[in-house]
Write an enzyme that holds these catalytic residues in place. Structure first.
Site, PDB file in Angstrom:
ATOM      1  N   PRO A   2       0.754  -1.055   0.371  1.00 25.55           N
ATOM      2  CA  PRO A   2       0.181  -0.043  -0.333  1.00 25.55           C
ATOM      3  C   PRO A   2       0.959   1.637   0.024  1.00 25.55           C
ATOM      4  O   PRO A   2       1.917   1.344   0.782  1.00 25.55           O
ATOM      5  CB  PRO A   2      -0.812   0.018   1.557  1.00 25.55           C
ATOM      6  CG  PRO A   2      -0.980  -1.413   1.272  1.00 25.55           C
ATOM      7  CD  PRO A   2       0.518  -1.686   1.022  1.00 25.55           C
ATOM      8  N   GLU A   3       0.339   2.901  -0.706  1.00 29.62           N
ATOM      9  CA  GLU A   3       1.033   3.097  -0.969  1.00 29.62           C
ATOM     10  C   GLU A   3      -0.014   4.458   0.029  1.00 29.62           C
ATOM     11  O   GLU A   3      -0.924   4.221   0.546  1.00 29.62           O
ATOM     12  CB  GLU A   3       1.352   3.400  -1.858  1.00 29.62           C
ATOM     13  CG  GLU A   3       2.533   2.659  -3.073  1.00 29.62           C
ATOM     14  CD  GLU A   3       2.546   3.025  -4.682  1.00 29.62           C
ATOM     15  OE1 GLU A   3       3.013   3.933  -4.722  1.00 29.62           O
ATOM     16  OE2 GLU A   3       3.357   1.868  -5.301  1.00 29.62           O
ATOM     17  N   LYS A  59       3.566   6.148   3.956  1.00 29.65           N
ATOM     18  CA  LYS A  59       2.448   4.908   4.232  1.00 29.65           C
ATOM     19  C   LYS A  59       2.037   4.262   5.442  1.00 29.65           C
ATOM     20  O   LYS A  59       1.583   3.594   5.602  1.00 29.65           O
ATOM     21  CB  LYS A  59       3.269   4.165   3.856  1.00 29.65           C
ATOM     22  CG  LYS A  59       3.991   4.450   2.374  1.00 29.65           C
ATOM     23  CD  LYS A  59       4.660   2.952   1.104  1.00 29.65           C
ATOM     24  CE  LYS A  59       5.548   3.997   0.356  1.00 29.65           C
ATOM     25  NZ  LYS A  59       6.596   3.383  -0.468  1.00 29.65           N
ATOM     26  N   ARG A 271      14.034  -3.045  -7.667  1.00 34.25           N
ATOM     27  CA  ARG A 271      12.088  -3.308  -7.204  1.00 34.25           C
ATOM     28  C   ARG A 271      12.658  -3.441  -9.473  1.00 34.25           C
ATOM     29  O   ARG A 271      12.547  -2.724 -10.564  1.00 34.25           O
ATOM     30  CB  ARG A 271      11.538  -1.531  -7.564  1.00 34.25           C
ATOM     31  CG  ARG A 271      12.318  -1.165  -6.207  1.00 34.25           C
ATOM     32  CD  ARG A 271      11.431  -2.549  -5.025  1.00 34.25           C
ATOM     33  NE  ARG A 271      10.337  -2.325  -4.575  1.00 34.25           N
ATOM     34  CZ  ARG A 271       9.258  -1.360  -4.173  1.00 34.25           C
ATOM     35  NH1 ARG A 271       9.806  -0.460  -3.786  1.00 34.25           N
ATOM     36  NH2 ARG A 271       8.028  -1.395  -4.294  1.00 34.25           N
TER      37      ARG A 271
END
Ligand SMILES: [Zn+2]
Length: 357
Positions: A2-3, A59, A271
């Site tokens: 979750p951002e 976050k 990433r």
């Protein structure tokens, strides 16, 4: 993970459910979820406090408690928050439970156990959340909130010009900007037509403004759509829909919505990074030192005949473009199925605030 938009949605859903509620105790089945306390000290620390506000910083969900204290909840990979009647059967993945005086419980469910909950006091001098008076503030290392009205393009520019790094890792750096993660960094770079490996120092003023505008526009849109329900993310009131509106994130091999060429994937700092190598060009100067990263590129190349047929890059999996697109579509279906399963589990475990006894 979750951002900003996902965590904002969780905080907004949670707020009407728990505002004014009094915590009477806590249970913990995985001690490492508690960042600051032992389970016993944590239970003692929260008992008797009332929820005064629910918000977000970076976050993290921030639950303000009476008596100058606050809880921070970092969802990380698989964290979820539910508010359920106390009699709801236990779920083996629930790591921490906050027991409320009205016979409900706030349950932190976290399959992979990377999530963290902290309990902090407020420094009477500075008003900052701290573990001890005079200690360093919990959020001291975080950069500005991108949606804060005070965060204008001049401030963005000022911060950008102090940095020498490449744009993708820079956007993920929480000390540069708080709350942006892999999904929205890729989306903002695509929207502003900037290559993820572009260095900050090569941006023209127009590029800087464009990036500033697109980061904020995408975050606002994602908050409106309740975030992207990819993997395990769901909120107390249910899933988001932003995943259906993402242009490049996890769309390797699919057509760029701007130019029709296949979306590429490279790996930057472990990433996955998704972009369009046609719309997001990389200058010769920025290619220097990026050869190894560019070699990880997958997503298709164009044959002389004009049809997209095979993947480029020495790091490619050797799939044809069709196969890659099919694999991407299948992976998305799997993720959607998983999200739906989570949603069903959540629905079983959750109740609307007005149905509580
Ligand atoms: Zn394109």
């Amino acid at each position: 993970m979750p951002e900003l938009p996902e965590v904002e949605t969780i905080a907004r859903d949670l707020r009407p459910r728990i505002l004014g509620a009094t915590i009477v105790g806590a249970r913990c089945s995985w001690t490492r979820t508690l960042r600051t306390h032992t389970p016993e000290a944590f239970a003692d620390g929260v008992a008797g406090r009332t929820v005064e506000a629910v918000g977000r910083r970076a976050k993290l969900v921030v639950v303000e408690l009476s008596g100058e204290a606050a809880l921070t909840i970092h969802m990380k990979m698989t964290g979820q928050l539910f508010v359920v009647p106390a009699e709801t059967p236990d779920d083996p993945y629930v790591r921490v439970v906050l027991e409320l005086a009205d016979d409900r419980e706030i349950r932190f469910r976290d399959i992979r156990k990377f999530g963290r909950i902290g309990l902090y006091g407020r420094d009477p001098g500075t008003g900052d959340l701290v573990t001890e008076v005079g200690g360093s503030a919990v959020f001291a290392a975080f950069g500005p909130e991108p949606l804060d009205p005070a965060f204008d393009v001049r401030e963005f520019r000022r911060r950008l010009r102090r940095r020498k790094g490449r744009l993708k890792p820079l956007l993920l750096d929480q000390s540069f900007l708080a709350g942006v993660g892999n999904i929205y960094a890729d989306e903002a770079l695509w929207a502003s037509r900037l290559h993820p490996l572009r260095t900050a120092g090569t941006l023209r003023p127009a590029d800087e403004r464009h990036l500033y505008t697109e980061v904020r526009r995408i975050l606002v849109e994602a908050v409106e759509r309740r975030g992207s329900s990819i993997d395990d993310y769901t909120a107390p009131d249910g899933d988001g829909s932003m995943q259906e509106h993402l242009q490049v994130y996890q769309r390797t091999g699919e057509a760029c919505q701007r130019c029709g060429r296949p979306v590429k994937r490279i790996v930057i700092g472990a990433r996955s990074t998704h972009f369009c190598s046609w719309c997001q060009r990389l200058g010769a100067a920025d290619r220097k030192g990026a050869t190894a990263i560019l070699r990880t590129m997958t997503g298709g190349t164009r044959r002389a005949g004009g049809r997209w047929t095979e993947l480029a890059g020495e790091g490619s999996l050797g799939l044809t473009l069709d196969e890659a697109a099919r694999a991407a579509a299948q992976a998305r279906t799997e993720r959607t199925k998983r999200a739906a399963a989570t949603r069903r589990a959540a629905a079983r475990a959750s109740v609307a605030p007005d149905t509580r006894s």
